[in-house]
Design a protein around this motif. Structure first.
Motif, PDB file in Angstrom:
ATOM      1  N   ARG A  87       0.833  -1.196   0.000  1.00 60.53           N
ATOM      2  CA  ARG A  87       0.000   0.000   0.000  1.00 60.53           C
ATOM      3  C   ARG A  87       0.867   1.245   0.000  1.00 60.53           C
ATOM      4  N   THR A  88       0.243   2.329  -0.440  1.00 60.46           N
ATOM      5  CA  THR A  88       0.822   3.648  -0.297  1.00 60.46           C
ATOM      6  C   THR A  88      -0.241   4.515   0.367  1.00 60.46           C
ATOM      7  N   VAL A  89       0.106   5.109   1.502  1.00 56.22           N
ATOM      8  CA  VAL A  89      -0.795   6.005   2.212  1.00 56.22           C
ATOM      9  C   VAL A  89      -0.278   7.414   2.021  1.00 56.22           C
ATOM     10  N   SER A  90      -1.109   8.267   1.427  1.00 55.75           N
ATOM     11  CA  SER A  90      -0.744   9.663   1.192  1.00 55.75           C
ATOM     12  C   SER A  90      -1.612  10.543   2.079  1.00 55.75           C
ATOM     13  N   LEU A  98       0.597  17.743  -0.123  1.00 50.82           N
ATOM     14  CA  LEU A  98       1.062  16.476   0.438  1.00 50.82           C
ATOM     15  C   LEU A  98       1.892  16.739   1.692  1.00 50.82           C
ATOM     16  N   ILE A  99       1.498  16.109   2.784  1.00 53.41           N
ATOM     17  CA  ILE A  99       2.230  16.235   4.048  1.00 53.41           C
ATOM     18  C   ILE A  99       3.225  15.104   4.190  1.00 53.41           C
ATOM     19  N   LYS A 100       2.757  13.878   4.004  1.00 51.72           N
ATOM     20  CA  LYS A 100       3.610  12.703   4.207  1.00 51.72           C
ATOM     21  C   LYS A 100       3.073  11.559   3.379  1.00 51.72           C
ATOM     22  N   THR A 110      -9.373   1.494  10.499  1.00 49.07           N
ATOM     23  CA  THR A 110      -9.988   2.813  10.604  1.00 49.07           C
ATOM     24  C   THR A 110     -11.294   2.731  11.366  1.00 49.07           C
ATOM     25  N   ASP A 111     -11.685   3.862  11.949  1.00 48.99           N
ATOM     26  CA  ASP A 111     -12.999   3.939  12.573  1.00 48.99           C
ATOM     27  C   ASP A 111     -14.004   4.563  11.601  1.00 48.99           C
ATOM     28  N   ARG A 112     -13.560   4.895  10.396  1.00 48.55           N
ATOM     29  CA  ARG A 112     -14.350   5.466   9.302  1.00 48.55           C
ATOM     30  C   ARG A 112     -14.898   6.860   9.602  1.00 48.55           C
ATOM     31  N   GLU A 113     -14.439   7.456  10.686  1.00 55.45           N
ATOM     32  CA  GLU A 113     -14.919   8.787  11.029  1.00 55.45           C
ATOM     33  C   GLU A 113     -13.793   9.790  11.251  1.00 55.45           C
ATOM     34  N   SER A 114     -12.692   9.321  11.858  1.00 52.63           N
ATOM     35  CA  SER A 114     -11.705  10.328  12.220  1.00 52.63           C
ATOM     36  C   SER A 114     -10.245   9.912  12.062  1.00 52.63           C
ATOM     37  N   TYR A 115      -9.931   8.626  11.990  1.00 49.99           N
ATOM     38  CA  TYR A 115      -8.521   8.261  11.933  1.00 49.99           C
ATOM     39  C   TYR A 115      -8.308   6.955  11.170  1.00 49.99           C
ATOM     40  N   ILE A 116      -7.050   6.755  10.749  1.00 45.27           N
ATOM     41  CA  ILE A 116      -6.597   5.451  10.283  1.00 45.27           C
ATOM     42  C   ILE A 116      -5.404   5.064  11.131  1.00 45.27           C
ATOM     43  N   LEU A 117      -5.190   3.770  11.252  1.00 45.21           N
ATOM     44  CA  LEU A 117      -4.122   3.234  12.083  1.00 45.21           C
ATOM     45  C   LEU A 117      -3.426   2.139  11.304  1.00 45.21           C
ATOM     46  N   PHE A 118      -2.100   2.161  11.290  1.00 42.58           N
ATOM     47  CA  PHE A 118      -1.337   1.087  10.661  1.00 42.58           C
ATOM     48  C   PHE A 118       0.058   1.029  11.246  1.00 42.58           C
ATOM     49  N   ASP A 119       0.656  -0.155  11.180  1.00 44.92           N
ATOM     50  CA  ASP A 119       2.043  -0.360  11.573  1.00 44.92           C
ATOM     51  C   ASP A 119       2.847  -0.547  10.300  1.00 44.92           C
ATOM     52  N   ASP A 120       3.875   0.265  10.110  1.00 43.01           N
ATOM     53  CA  ASP A 120       4.661   0.135   8.888  1.00 43.01           C
ATOM     54  C   ASP A 120       5.614  -1.055   8.983  1.00 43.01           C
ATOM     55  N   GLU A 121       6.393  -1.267   7.930  1.00 40.67           N
ATOM     56  CA  GLU A 121       7.285  -2.427   7.878  1.00 40.67           C
ATOM     57  C   GLU A 121       8.413  -2.356   8.908  1.00 40.67           C
ATOM     58  N   TYR A 130      -7.801  12.486  10.376  1.00 41.19           N
ATOM     59  CA  TYR A 130      -8.033  13.201   9.123  1.00 41.19           C
ATOM     60  C   TYR A 130      -9.283  14.074   9.166  1.00 41.19           C
ATOM     61  N   THR A 131      -9.558  14.654  10.305  1.00 38.92           N
ATOM     62  CA  THR A 131     -10.731  15.521  10.400  1.00 38.92           C
ATOM     63  C   THR A 131     -10.541  16.838   9.647  1.00 38.92           C
ATOM     64  N   THR A 132      -9.311  17.236   9.388  1.00 36.75           N
ATOM     65  CA  THR A 132      -9.063  18.494   8.665  1.00 36.75           C
ATOM     66  C   THR A 132      -8.222  18.266   7.417  1.00 36.75           C
ATOM     67  N   GLY A 133      -8.152  17.071   6.936  1.00 36.68           N
ATOM     68  CA  GLY A 133      -7.370  16.786   5.747  1.00 36.68           C
ATOM     69  C   GLY A 133      -7.903  15.552   5.034  1.00 36.68           C
ATOM     70  N   THR A 134      -7.113  15.048   4.106  1.00 38.16           N
ATOM     71  CA  THR A 134      -7.515  13.908   3.309  1.00 38.16           C
ATOM     72  C   THR A 134      -6.412  12.855   3.342  1.00 38.16           C
ATOM     73  N   ILE A 135      -6.834  11.600   3.404  1.00 39.97           N
ATOM     74  CA  ILE A 135      -5.884  10.492   3.332  1.00 39.97           C
ATOM     75  C   ILE A 135      -6.324   9.589   2.187  1.00 39.97           C
ATOM     76  N   ILE A 136      -5.378   9.237   1.354  1.00 40.35           N
ATOM     77  CA  ILE A 136      -5.642   8.325   0.239  1.00 40.35           C
ATOM     78  C   ILE A 136      -4.792   7.072   0.446  1.00 40.35           C
ATOM     79  N   VAL A 137      -5.451   5.916   0.413  1.00 36.39           N
ATOM     80  CA  VAL A 137      -4.755   4.641   0.564  1.00 36.39           C
ATOM     81  C   VAL A 137      -4.865   3.909  -0.760  1.00 36.39           C
ATOM     82  N   ASP A 138      -3.739   3.722  -1.426  1.00 33.40           N
ATOM     83  CA  ASP A 138      -3.691   2.992  -2.691  1.00 33.40           C
ATOM     84  C   ASP A 138      -3.148   1.594  -2.432  1.00 33.40           C
ATOM     85  N   GLU A 139      -3.856   0.583  -2.946  1.00 32.81           N
ATOM     86  CA  GLU A 139      -3.404  -0.794  -2.821  1.00 32.81           C
ATOM     87  C   GLU A 139      -2.881  -1.276  -4.156  1.00 32.81           C
ATOM     88  N   LYS A 140      -1.875  -2.136  -4.089  1.00 32.06           N
ATOM     89  CA  LYS A 140      -1.308  -2.672  -5.324  1.00 32.06           C
ATOM     90  C   LYS A 140      -1.770  -4.073  -5.532  1.00 32.06           C
TER      91      LYS A 140
END
Length: 140
Positions: A87-90, A98-100, A110-121, A130-140
């Motif tokens: 995945r790529t999380v933007s 783009l922040i990160k 995710t709770d589908r309302e306010s946050y996403i949670l993941f552990d990287d490699e 993401y209450t004041t921004g946007t997060i895009i999760v792309d899967e390969k």
């Protein structure tokens, strides 16, 4: 197909074929005291049970392999069993800048309302609100 789908097919097939086996056994066991029609009827019932069981299992397998929900379920299972999906999380701010960006093989919660949670490699946990921004999760 998912493991749960295979379990369903195996249980359905075992149940249907056990009924067919019982009917076939009854047809073989019917002796002279019964009419010949009983043997024929039980043999037809056995064939019908096998056919219906085969159709149910075949239709279910076809549905799970050829529907989008079946494909999603398979991808979810593969993700769970193999430690995630590439995945790529933007993360973007409210203005679209783009922040990160995070890339790797991980699962996203995710709770589908306010946050996403993941552990990287690297084992670092990221909780992004993401209450004041946007997060895009792309899967390969």
């Amino acid at each position: 197909m998912t493991i749960g789908a295979w379990v369903f097919v195996i249980i359905t097939a075992a149940f249907g074929l056990s009924i067919a086996g019982f009917l076939l056994w009854e047809a073989i066991a019917a002796d002279k005291q019964y009419e010949k029609g009983l043997k024929v009827g039980l043999s037809i019932a056995t064939a019908a049970t096998v056919l219906i069981t085969t159709l149910i299992c075949g239709a279910y397998i076809w549905y799970r392999l050829n529907s989008e929900s079946g494909r999603r379920a398979l991808k979810d299972q593969q993700s769970n069993l193999s430690g995630g999906i590439e995945r790529t999380v933007s993360v973007y701010d409210i203005n679209g800048q783009l922040i990160k960006e995070y890339s790797g093989k991980f699962d996203v919660e995710t709770d589908r309302e306010s946050y996403i949670l993941f552990d990287d490699e690297d084992g670092n946990r990221h909780m992004i609100y993401y209450t004041t921004g946007t997060i895009i999760v792309d899967e390969k």
